[in-house]
Design a protein around this motif. Structure first.
Motif, PDB file in Angstrom:
ATOM      1  N   ALA A   1       0.833  -1.208   0.000  1.00  0.00           N
ATOM      2  CA  ALA A   1       0.000   0.000   0.000  1.00  0.00           C
ATOM      3  C   ALA A   1       0.867   1.257   0.000  1.00  0.00           C
ATOM      4  O   ALA A   1       0.583   2.214  -0.713  1.00  0.00           O
ATOM      5  CB  ALA A   1      -0.930   0.003   1.203  1.00  0.00           C
ATOM      6  N   ALA A   2       1.931   1.243   0.789  1.00  0.00           N
ATOM      7  CA  ALA A   2       2.808   2.416   0.865  1.00  0.00           C
ATOM      8  C   ALA A   2       3.554   2.640  -0.441  1.00  0.00           C
ATOM      9  O   ALA A   2       3.622   3.762  -0.935  1.00  0.00           O
ATOM     10  CB  ALA A   2       3.789   2.261   2.012  1.00  0.00           C
ATOM     11  N   THR A   3       4.111   1.573  -1.009  1.00  0.00           N
ATOM     12  CA  THR A   3       4.834   1.740  -2.276  1.00  0.00           C
ATOM     13  C   THR A   3       3.886   2.115  -3.396  1.00  0.00           C
ATOM     14  O   THR A   3       4.278   2.803  -4.337  1.00  0.00           O
ATOM     15  CB  THR A   3       5.626   0.471  -2.647  1.00  0.00           C
ATOM     16  OG1 THR A   3       4.747  -0.644  -2.692  1.00  0.00           O
ATOM     17  CG2 THR A   3       6.744   0.215  -1.669  1.00  0.00           C
ATOM     18  N   GLY A   4       2.638   1.699  -3.292  1.00  0.00           N
ATOM     19  CA  GLY A   4       1.634   2.063  -4.288  1.00  0.00           C
ATOM     20  C   GLY A   4       1.350   3.554  -4.332  1.00  0.00           C
ATOM     21  O   GLY A   4       0.896   4.076  -5.341  1.00  0.00           O
ATOM     22  N   THR A   5       1.641   4.248  -3.243  1.00  0.00           N
ATOM     23  CA  THR A   5       1.450   5.700  -3.209  1.00  0.00           C
ATOM     24  C   THR A   5       2.705   6.438  -3.647  1.00  0.00           C
ATOM     25  O   THR A   5       2.722   7.657  -3.687  1.00  0.00           O
ATOM     26  CB  THR A   5       1.075   6.174  -1.794  1.00  0.00           C
ATOM     27  OG1 THR A   5       2.201   5.987  -0.927  1.00  0.00           O
ATOM     28  CG2 THR A   5      -0.145   5.471  -1.262  1.00  0.00           C
ATOM     29  N   GLY A   6       3.764   5.691  -3.922  1.00  0.00           N
ATOM     30  CA  GLY A   6       5.021   6.308  -4.331  1.00  0.00           C
ATOM     31  C   GLY A   6       5.971   6.562  -3.171  1.00  0.00           C
ATOM     32  O   GLY A   6       7.033   7.138  -3.349  1.00  0.00           O
ATOM     33  N   ALA A   7       5.598   6.138  -1.977  1.00  0.00           N
ATOM     34  CA  ALA A   7       6.461   6.334  -0.812  1.00  0.00           C
ATOM     35  C   ALA A   7       7.662   5.404  -0.874  1.00  0.00           C
ATOM     36  O   ALA A   7       7.569   4.283  -1.365  1.00  0.00           O
ATOM     37  CB  ALA A   7       5.674   6.060   0.468  1.00  0.00           C
ATOM     38  N   ALA A   8       8.775   5.883  -0.366  1.00  0.00           N
ATOM     39  CA  ALA A   8       9.967   5.045  -0.240  1.00  0.00           C
ATOM     40  C   ALA A   8       9.775   4.186   1.004  1.00  0.00           C
ATOM     41  O   ALA A   8       9.478   4.703   2.074  1.00  0.00           O
ATOM     42  CB  ALA A   8      11.212   5.901  -0.108  1.00  0.00           C
TER      43      ALA A   8
END
Length: 51
Positions: free
Chosen positions: A4-11
Motif C-alpha cells: 500500500a505504501a509503495t503504491g502511493t510512491g512512498a519510499a
C-alpha cells in the motif's frame, strides 16, 4: 502495508527479525532478544533523526 505504501510512491524499507518473539524489545519478557532489540532501536533512532 508495504504494498500500500509503495503504491502511493512512498519510499519503503522493511526490516524483519527472524526467530524473535512478538515482544523481543522488552527486556523484562521471555521473548527478549538483545541483539535484535538493539538493532531495532538503532534503526528506529536513525529513522527519527532523518525526519
Amino acid at each position: 502495508m508495504e504494498k500500500a505504501a509503495t503504491g502511493t510512491g512512498a519510499a519503503v524499507q522493511v526490516f524483519t527479525y527472524p526467530g524473535v518473539g512478538h515482544f523481543y524489545t522488552d527486556a523484562s519478557l521471555p521473548d527478549h532478544d538483545r541483539a535484535a532489540a538493539e538493532l531495532t532501536w538503532r534503526r528506529s533512532l536513525d529513522f527519527l533523526r532523518h525526519l
